[in-house]
Design a protein around this motif. Structure first.
Motif, PDB file in Angstrom:
ATOM      1  N   LEU A   1     -76.641 -38.801  13.732  1.00 40.96           N
ATOM      2  CA  LEU A   1     -76.019 -39.681  14.722  1.00 40.96           C
ATOM      3  C   LEU A   1     -75.010 -40.608  14.047  1.00 40.96           C
ATOM      4  CD1 LEU A   1     -75.953 -40.918  17.621  1.00 40.96           C
ATOM      5  CD2 LEU A   1     -77.748 -42.467  16.857  1.00 40.96           C
ATOM      6  N   TYR A   2     -75.428 -41.190  12.904  1.00 42.89           N
ATOM      7  CA  TYR A   2     -74.530 -42.125  12.233  1.00 42.89           C
ATOM      8  C   TYR A   2     -73.328 -41.416  11.616  1.00 42.89           C
ATOM      9  CZ  TYR A   2     -77.715 -45.768  13.351  1.00 42.89           C
ATOM     10  OH  TYR A   2     -78.469 -46.653  14.064  1.00 42.89           O
TER      11      TYR A   2
ATOM     12  N   THR B   1     -70.992 -40.404  14.764  1.00 41.15           N
ATOM     13  CA  THR B   1     -70.303 -41.519  15.412  1.00 41.15           C
ATOM     14  C   THR B   1     -69.260 -42.127  14.480  1.00 41.15           C
ATOM     15  OG1 THR B   1     -72.167 -42.913  14.804  1.00 41.15           O
ATOM     16  CG2 THR B   1     -72.114 -42.114  17.063  1.00 41.15           C
TER      17      THR B   1
ATOM     18  N   ASP C   1     -66.291 -39.957  14.823  1.00 38.21           N
ATOM     19  CA  ASP C   1     -65.638 -40.231  16.096  1.00 38.21           C
ATOM     20  C   ASP C   1     -64.836 -41.515  16.041  1.00 38.21           C
ATOM     21  OD1 ASP C   1     -66.123 -38.108  17.770  1.00 38.21           O
ATOM     22  OD2 ASP C   1     -68.161 -38.769  18.210  1.00 38.21           O
ATOM     23  N   SER C   2     -65.391 -42.478  15.349  1.00 36.17           N
ATOM     24  CA  SER C   2     -64.723 -43.763  15.246  1.00 36.17           C
ATOM     25  C   SER C   2     -63.388 -43.608  14.517  1.00 36.17           C
ATOM     26  CB  SER C   2     -65.651 -44.733  14.523  1.00 36.17           C
ATOM     27  OG  SER C   2     -64.979 -45.904  14.266  1.00 36.17           O
TER      28      SER C   2
ATOM     29  N   ASN D   1     -60.967 -41.765  16.817  1.00 33.85           N
ATOM     30  CA  ASN D   1     -60.451 -42.560  17.926  1.00 33.85           C
ATOM     31  C   ASN D   1     -59.465 -43.630  17.452  1.00 33.85           C
ATOM     32  OD1 ASN D   1     -61.617 -41.976  20.756  1.00 33.85           O
ATOM     33  ND2 ASN D   1     -63.336 -41.649  19.371  1.00 33.85           N
TER      34      ASN D   1
ATOM     35  N   ARG E   1     -55.774 -43.675  18.871  1.00 39.00           N
ATOM     36  CA  ARG E   1     -55.206 -44.881  19.473  1.00 39.00           C
ATOM     37  C   ARG E   1     -53.878 -45.227  18.823  1.00 39.00           C
ATOM     38  NH1 ARG E   1     -60.514 -46.985  19.805  1.00 39.00           N
ATOM     39  NH2 ARG E   1     -61.192 -47.136  21.973  1.00 39.00           N
TER      40      ARG E   1
ATOM     41  N   VAL F   1     -59.675 -40.608  22.317  1.00 39.31           N
ATOM     42  CA  VAL F   1     -59.981 -39.235  22.750  1.00 39.31           C
ATOM     43  C   VAL F   1     -61.433 -39.082  23.192  1.00 39.31           C
ATOM     44  CG1 VAL F   1     -58.194 -38.078  21.437  1.00 39.31           C
ATOM     45  CG2 VAL F   1     -60.379 -38.590  20.345  1.00 39.31           C
TER      46      VAL F   1
ATOM     47  N   LEU G   1     -65.781 -39.377  22.578  1.00 40.95           N
ATOM     48  CA  LEU G   1     -66.710 -38.990  21.528  1.00 40.95           C
ATOM     49  C   LEU G   1     -66.736 -37.474  21.365  1.00 40.95           C
ATOM     50  CD1 LEU G   1     -69.571 -41.464  22.456  1.00 40.95           C
ATOM     51  CD2 LEU G   1     -67.880 -41.705  20.646  1.00 40.95           C
ATOM     52  N   ILE G   2     -65.784 -36.971  20.573  1.00 41.81           N
ATOM     53  CA  ILE G   2     -65.657 -35.528  20.405  1.00 41.81           C
ATOM     54  C   ILE G   2     -66.885 -34.935  19.733  1.00 41.81           C
ATOM     55  CG2 ILE G   2     -64.316 -33.712  19.282  1.00 41.81           C
ATOM     56  CD1 ILE G   2     -62.598 -34.935  21.294  1.00 41.81           C
TER      57      ILE G   2
ATOM     58  N   SER H   1     -69.981 -36.798  18.638  1.00 39.35           N
ATOM     59  CA  SER H   1     -71.312 -37.293  18.996  1.00 39.35           C
ATOM     60  C   SER H   1     -71.565 -37.244  20.495  1.00 39.35           C
ATOM     61  CB  SER H   1     -71.495 -38.724  18.482  1.00 39.35           C
ATOM     62  OG  SER H   1     -70.550 -39.576  19.090  1.00 39.35           O
ATOM     63  N   GLY H   2     -70.521 -37.082  21.298  1.00 37.05           N
ATOM     64  CA  GLY H   2     -70.716 -37.128  22.733  1.00 37.05           C
ATOM     65  C   GLY H   2     -70.583 -35.782  23.412  1.00 37.05           C
ATOM     66  N   SER H   3     -70.741 -34.712  22.667  1.00 38.41           N
ATOM     67  CA  SER H   3     -70.635 -33.399  23.283  1.00 38.41           C
ATOM     68  C   SER H   3     -71.805 -32.531  22.828  1.00 38.41           C
ATOM     69  CB  SER H   3     -69.322 -32.726  22.886  1.00 38.41           C
ATOM     70  OG  SER H   3     -69.384 -32.345  21.531  1.00 38.41           O
TER      71      SER H   3
ATOM     72  N   PHE I   1     -68.459 -25.743  27.622  1.00 37.84           N
ATOM     73  CA  PHE I   1     -69.425 -26.797  27.943  1.00 37.84           C
ATOM     74  C   PHE I   1     -69.581 -27.839  26.850  1.00 37.84           C
ATOM     75  CE2 PHE I   1     -72.399 -25.104  25.135  1.00 37.84           C
ATOM     76  CZ  PHE I   1     -73.689 -25.597  25.303  1.00 37.84           C
ATOM     77  N   ALA I   2     -68.900 -27.607  25.743  1.00 34.84           N
ATOM     78  CA  ALA I   2     -69.032 -28.571  24.662  1.00 34.84           C
ATOM     79  C   ALA I   2     -67.998 -29.684  24.740  1.00 34.84           C
ATOM     80  CB  ALA I   2     -68.945 -27.875  23.314  1.00 34.84           C
ATOM     81  N   THR I   3     -67.164 -29.645  25.786  1.00 32.98           N
ATOM     82  CA  THR I   3     -66.172 -30.699  25.895  1.00 32.98           C
ATOM     83  C   THR I   3     -66.847 -32.009  26.273  1.00 32.98           C
ATOM     84  OG1 THR I   3     -65.785 -29.700  28.015  1.00 32.98           O
ATOM     85  CG2 THR I   3     -64.026 -29.497  26.394  1.00 32.98           C
ATOM     86  N   PRO I   4     -66.495 -33.077  25.591  1.00 36.49           N
ATOM     87  CA  PRO I   4     -67.170 -34.335  25.859  1.00 36.49           C
ATOM     88  C   PRO I   4     -66.746 -34.916  27.205  1.00 36.49           C
ATOM     89  CG  PRO I   4     -65.372 -34.684  24.351  1.00 36.49           C
ATOM     90  CD  PRO I   4     -65.438 -33.222  24.599  1.00 36.49           C
ATOM     91  N   ILE I   5     -67.593 -35.800  27.706  1.00 42.11           N
ATOM     92  CA  ILE I   5     -67.240 -36.503  28.937  1.00 42.11           C
ATOM     93  C   ILE I   5     -66.181 -37.542  28.582  1.00 42.11           C
ATOM     94  CG2 ILE I   5     -68.112 -38.176  30.606  1.00 42.11           C
ATOM     95  CD1 ILE I   5     -70.491 -36.507  30.914  1.00 42.11           C
TER      96      ILE I   5
ATOM     97  N   ARG J   1     -78.363 -45.955  19.690  1.00 38.64           N
ATOM     98  CA  ARG J   1     -77.329 -44.967  19.958  1.00 38.64           C
ATOM     99  C   ARG J   1     -76.035 -45.651  20.403  1.00 38.64           C
ATOM    100  NH1 ARG J   1     -77.268 -39.217  22.851  1.00 38.64           N
ATOM    101  NH2 ARG J   1     -75.084 -39.230  23.375  1.00 38.64           N
TER     102      ARG J   1
ATOM    103  N   ALA K   1     -74.375 -47.200  17.493  1.00 43.54           N
ATOM    104  CA  ALA K   1     -73.711 -46.232  16.617  1.00 43.54           C
ATOM    105  C   ALA K   1     -72.403 -45.747  17.244  1.00 43.54           C
ATOM    106  CB  ALA K   1     -74.634 -45.049  16.338  1.00 43.54           C
ATOM    107  N   GLU K   2     -72.404 -45.593  18.557  1.00 44.82           N
ATOM    108  CA  GLU K   2     -71.190 -45.110  19.221  1.00 44.82           C
ATOM    109  C   GLU K   2     -70.072 -46.145  19.191  1.00 44.82           C
ATOM    110  OE1 GLU K   2     -73.218 -42.003  22.424  1.00 44.82           O
ATOM    111  OE2 GLU K   2     -72.756 -44.038  23.040  1.00 44.82           O
TER     112      GLU K   2
ATOM    113  N   ASN L   1     -66.400 -46.706  21.210  1.00 49.21           N
ATOM    114  CA  ASN L   1     -66.072 -45.469  21.905  1.00 49.21           C
ATOM    115  C   ASN L   1     -67.166 -45.051  22.873  1.00 49.21           C
ATOM    116  OD1 ASN L   1     -63.696 -45.058  20.282  1.00 49.21           O
ATOM    117  ND2 ASN L   1     -65.132 -44.651  18.611  1.00 49.21           N
TER     118      ASN L   1
END
Lengths: 557, 352
Positions: free
Chosen positions: A398-399, A402, A405-406, A409, A413, A420, A422-423, A425-427, B23-27, B73, B76-77, B80
């Motif tokens: 996770l770390y 993310t 991703d940071s 992004n 930006r 863009v 969370l390519i 960690s968010g998919s 389906f792997a495209t992020p929201i 979580r 960590a995000e 974003n």
């Protein structure tokens, strides 16, 4: 082996160019160890306050509990797996053929689901105790004694019932292949069945048994769902609780590092046991005629049938029965869009992970065959993910994700003026990646076992005839490895579909797998509402397991 | 083994990679008619109210459920994070979310008007939505008394008669925290040791399982949250749960003293909420009478809005006199409570 390498050196075989391959190996290994590196960094960032508390109160007991649990699982899976493999390969009895593949089925039941089902089945209000009360005219709890499974012994029993197929599958193959011939010879020389089992089959299949038990133990260490539900405070559970119950990331990371040491020990045992002896299949597989299976007298045949049917009935029949009873009242759920998308997601993640793992493993093994020296070490490193429980691995990852991703992004930006998202960690990428890292070892162990059985000069011969290393592997080794590839694909698929702990932590928003759907309901004490999803996990796993055991049958008539 | 012949493998691989790509495209977090919810509450429990919200506003909801590790979580995000609204079921969780710095304050008179001041953060970082009492489930057959105190749970007269879920569970930690806040750590620890000595069995299962255990005769009293009783009594799919709930009566502890320990479920706005307007609309809706009625009638919780009555079924158990201890004091003692549970080895049961 040495002879083969010498030949390789002496023949005019072009030395493979491996520079690019090294880069790729470096990348794979880096990805595989990143979660662990990030954990170790976290572990060393904080102070030792949390660890002191845990050392004083939780750790001694948790270590003891984990030790008992691991010991119990080792003992039970080994005895169940080896006995049933021996019975179905050596003797003939009613339903033997069917049982020989039915015995694999419990592997399709995730341990956390088995735990829910057994508690339900054996509880005071469940069918067994109700029957006892009716039969003996008991009324309350204090009228009779009934074993409680909500403890470490119950957990060991339940975990073993779902994990013994690892031992069974590994052992049965050896009993059917190499050890078979030696056993036939021993028998023709007048050795009794017991003597053949103890002096020939058991020693020859020892590495397989230990490999199977090691897998079962790793799964035991990974388990959180079953032990949490059964109130068994294992080391893994303590890490989980330190991190998320008390919000101490560093404490949890420190505990995880301790756990790594234990896992390393288990793995060392496995490697050590393999190193003790060299096992070679020789040319035994060319033997065409084999003596028939031993016919048992009628009572003994029935006994053998019951002994092999028991693990299936208990380990598969009871959980599925309990789930079916719940599910029958909720058939409407099976059309629920949330359930259907979870089903699709589970299958896709499973398929993607299994193909990815097998592809990466084949590549690593292909390179490993071309180079000498530290190759084993490197390949071992790539399989390190299996040594951590899913939660811990997911936490480390996770770390990493993310942070990536940071960076991404911030860059986007600056360049296009908008993030863009969370390519990584968010998919669903995150779930596929964590499962890939986690199950590399499963693929590597079954593929490398198969590869090591092939003569070393097989592909060298192809290269000698002008094939490139890649072409030699593709045209000569790959076709020979097909059974092993199929096994790996299916084992990894089933493992991924069952996987809960890393999926629950890393899934994107609005994304369910079957396992997370079961867990959502279980965590609000409504296991029954997750029954359809639980059955779907079993169904999705049973189909490939069925294909696998048919394909691997290699059974003599 | 034709399954894996080279010729058939390629289309399979192509299909796999295509479907994964799809389906792997992020929201992406920009669409305005969506609100992303990170929730400690299980989706089936919030579904009725979210459905009503979407029907009313046209704003769709995405839910990510995690029962542990949610704030880690989001943290960590970082900036974003797609999270807009965070839902939690316990005051300690709500404060931990705030402490980790993943929320932003909301000052909205309309929301503040619905939620009494004691059930929300003065700075607007969190808002309580529903109340639940940590009550005693007592066997109708075997327990004569109709009044009880938490202190009494340590009385040896209950030896071998008490059941509960794990001491490390949020709900029990909050109760222990409140005892620490009222009595101080030493007295709280000897109390907890006393309760442990009275346990009929090792702490296990959920609150429903404790009712089941009383029904089964394993114990006479148990700690449990109020709404589970309502959910069991109305469970049409598993009617035997009605028997479990039918075997118990609900006693409100400390009704004559400090009052019954009350916890809240609540909401917060995520610090980097990408859909702020939608998030605000959802928060407003969750505080509204309409949503509060749904909690009361469908989930059997106590609404925080005093204007909305609890369901008839819940009202039948008597009046909940909540402990007036400020919720933040409970949250503050959580870590001490958790360590205390370890120290007295509460989860090992009375056997050790």
């Amino acid at each position: 082996m040495t002879a083969a390498i010498d030949t390789q050196r002496n023949l005019p075989v072009r030395a493979p160019r491996l520079a690019r391959a090294y880069w790729l190996i470096g990348l794979i290994v880096t990805i595989a160890i990143l979660p662990i590196v990030s954990l170790i960094i976290i572990a060393f960032q904080g102070n030792l306050d949390e660890l002191t508390h845990v050392f004083q109160t939780v750790l001694p007991k948790a270590l003891g509990t984990s030790a008992i649990l691991l010991g119990l699982v080792a003992l039970l899976t080994a005895s169940m797996g080896v006995t049933s493999a021996w019975l179905v390969t050596t003797f003939d009895f009613p339903l033997r053929r069917a049982l020989s593949w039915l015995l694999v089925l419990p592997i399709a039941i995730p341990p956390y689901i088995a735990a829910y089902c057994f508690v339900e089945f054996l509880h005071f209000a469940g069918p067994v105790q109700t029957l006892i009360r009716e039969a003996f005219d008991f009324h309350t709890h204090s009228d009779y004694w009934f074993p409680d499974i909500r403890n470490v012994w119950g957990a060991g029993f339940i975990l073993s019932l779902t994990l013994y197929p690892y031992v069974y599958m590994a052992t049965r193959v050896v009993f059917l292949m190499q050890a078979r011939n030696a056993a036939d010879v021993a028998r023709s020389l007048g050795a009794s069945n017991a003597r053949v089992f103890l002096k020939v089959l058991l020693p020859m299949s020892r590495p397989a048994i230990i490999a199977g038990v090691a897998l079962a133990l790793m799964e035991t260490l990974n388990d959180i769902g079953a032990s949490e539900y059964l109130g068994v405070r294992t080391l893994t559970f303590s890490i989980y609780n330190t991190w998320l119950g008390r919000g101490s990331l560093t404490g949890a990371a420190q505990l995880a590092v301790i756990m790594l040491v234990i896992v390393a020990f288990v793995l060392w045992l496995e490697v050590y046991s393999r190193r003790m002896m060299r096992y070679n299949s020789g040319r035994a597989s060319t033997i065409k005629a084999r003596p028939a299976r031993i016919q048992l007298s009628r009572p003994r045949a029935l006994l053998a049938m019951m002994a092999t049917a028991a693990p299936v009935l208990v380990g598969f029949g009871i959980p599925v029965g309990v789930l079916l009873r719940f599910a029958s009242k909720r058939l409407d759920q099976s059309l629920d869009p949330i359930f259907l998308s979870a089903l699709k997601n589970s299958i896709l993640v499973g398929v993607a992970t299994s193909f990815l793992v097998v592809a990466v493993c084949l590549f690593l093994l292909h390179i490993g065959r071309l180079i000498t020296g530290p190759k084993r070490w490197i390949i071992r490193l790539a399989t390190i993910g299996y040594t951590l429980p899913g939660t811990i691995l997911a936490l480390g990852l996770l770390y990493v994700l993310t942070s990536l991703d940071s960076v991404l992004n911030t860059a986007s930006r600056a360049i296009v003026g908008m993030p863009v998202g969370l390519i990584f960690s968010g998919s669903a990428f995150a779930i596929i990646l964590v499962s890939t890292i986690r199950f590399m070892a499963v693929g590597e162990s079954s593929l490398s076992a198969a590869l090591s059985k092939l003569p070393a000069n097989l592909d060298a011969a192809a290269r000698n005839l002008g094939h490139s290393p890649i072409a030699a592997s593709r045209d000569v080794l790959l076709p020979l490895l097909r059974p092993a590839i199929l096994t790996s694909l299916i084992l990894i698929f089933v493992d991924t579909v069952k996987e809960l702990s890393s999926a629950i932590l890393l899934r994107p928003i609005g994304f369910n797998t079957l396992a997370t759907l079961v867990y959502e309901n279980a965590s609000r004490a409504a296991v029954e509402d997750g029954a359809i999803a639980a059955l779907a996990i079993v169904a999705v796993s049973v189909v490939p397991v069925f294909i696998l055991s048919r394909a691997l049958a290699g059974d003599r008539p | 083994m034709t399954l894996l012949s080279g010729a058939s493998l390629r289309p399979v691989l192509a299909a796999v990679s295509l479907s994964i790509a799809s389906f792997a495209t992020p929201i992406t977090a920009s669409a305005e008619d969506v609100v992303n919810i990170y929730s400690y509450r299980q989706p089936p429990l919030i579904e009725p109210v979210l459905t009503a919200f979407t029907a009313k506003t046209g704003i769709k909801t995405n839910v990510l459920f995690l029962d542990k590790g949610l704030e880690e979580r989001i943290l960590a995000e970082g900036e974003n994070s797609p999270a807009d609204v965070i839902l939690a079921v316990d005051i300690a969780r709500l404060s931990s979310i705030v402490d980790k710095g993943v929320t932003q304050p909301v000052t909205d008179e309309a929301i503040n008007g619905k939620i009494p001041a004691e059930y929300r953060d003065p700075a607007g970082n969190w808002f309580g939505l529903t109340k639940r009492g940590r009550v005693i489930y007592a066997s109708k057959d075997r327990v004569a008394q109709n009044e009880i105190t938490y202190a009494e749970l340590a009385d040896p007269k209950w030896k071998g008669k008490i059941c509960t879920r794990s001491g490390q569970h949020d709900y029990n930690l909050a109760l222990i925290s409140s005892v620490i806040a009222h009595e101080g750590p030493e007295k709280a620890e000897s109390w907890l040791t006393g309760v442990k000595a009275n346990l009929a069995r090792k702490p296990e299962g959920g609150d429903r399982d404790q009712a089941k255990a009383i029904f089964a005769g394993e114990c006479d009293i148990a700690l449990g949250n109020t709404y589970y009783v309502g959910q069991m009594l109305t469970n049409e799919k598993e009617p035997e749960q009605k028997d479990w709930a039918g075997a118990i009566k609900v006693l409100f502890p400390d009704a004559a003293g400090n009052g019954t320990h009350v916890n809240v479920s609540g909401m917060a706005m995520a610090k980097y909420a990408p859909n702020k307007a939608s998030a605000l609309a959802l928060m407003f809706f969750l505080a509204s009478e309409e949503a509060q009625k749904i909690y009361a009638e469908k989930v059997f919780e106590y609404p925080v809005d005093p204007a909305v009555a609890p369901s008839e079924l819940v009202a039948n158990w008597g009046v909940l006199k909540g402990d007036s201890l400020p919720l933040v004091d409970i949250a503050k003692n959580r870590k001490a409570a958790s360590e205390m549970v370890d120290r007295v080895a509460f989860d090992d049961g009375s056997g050790s």
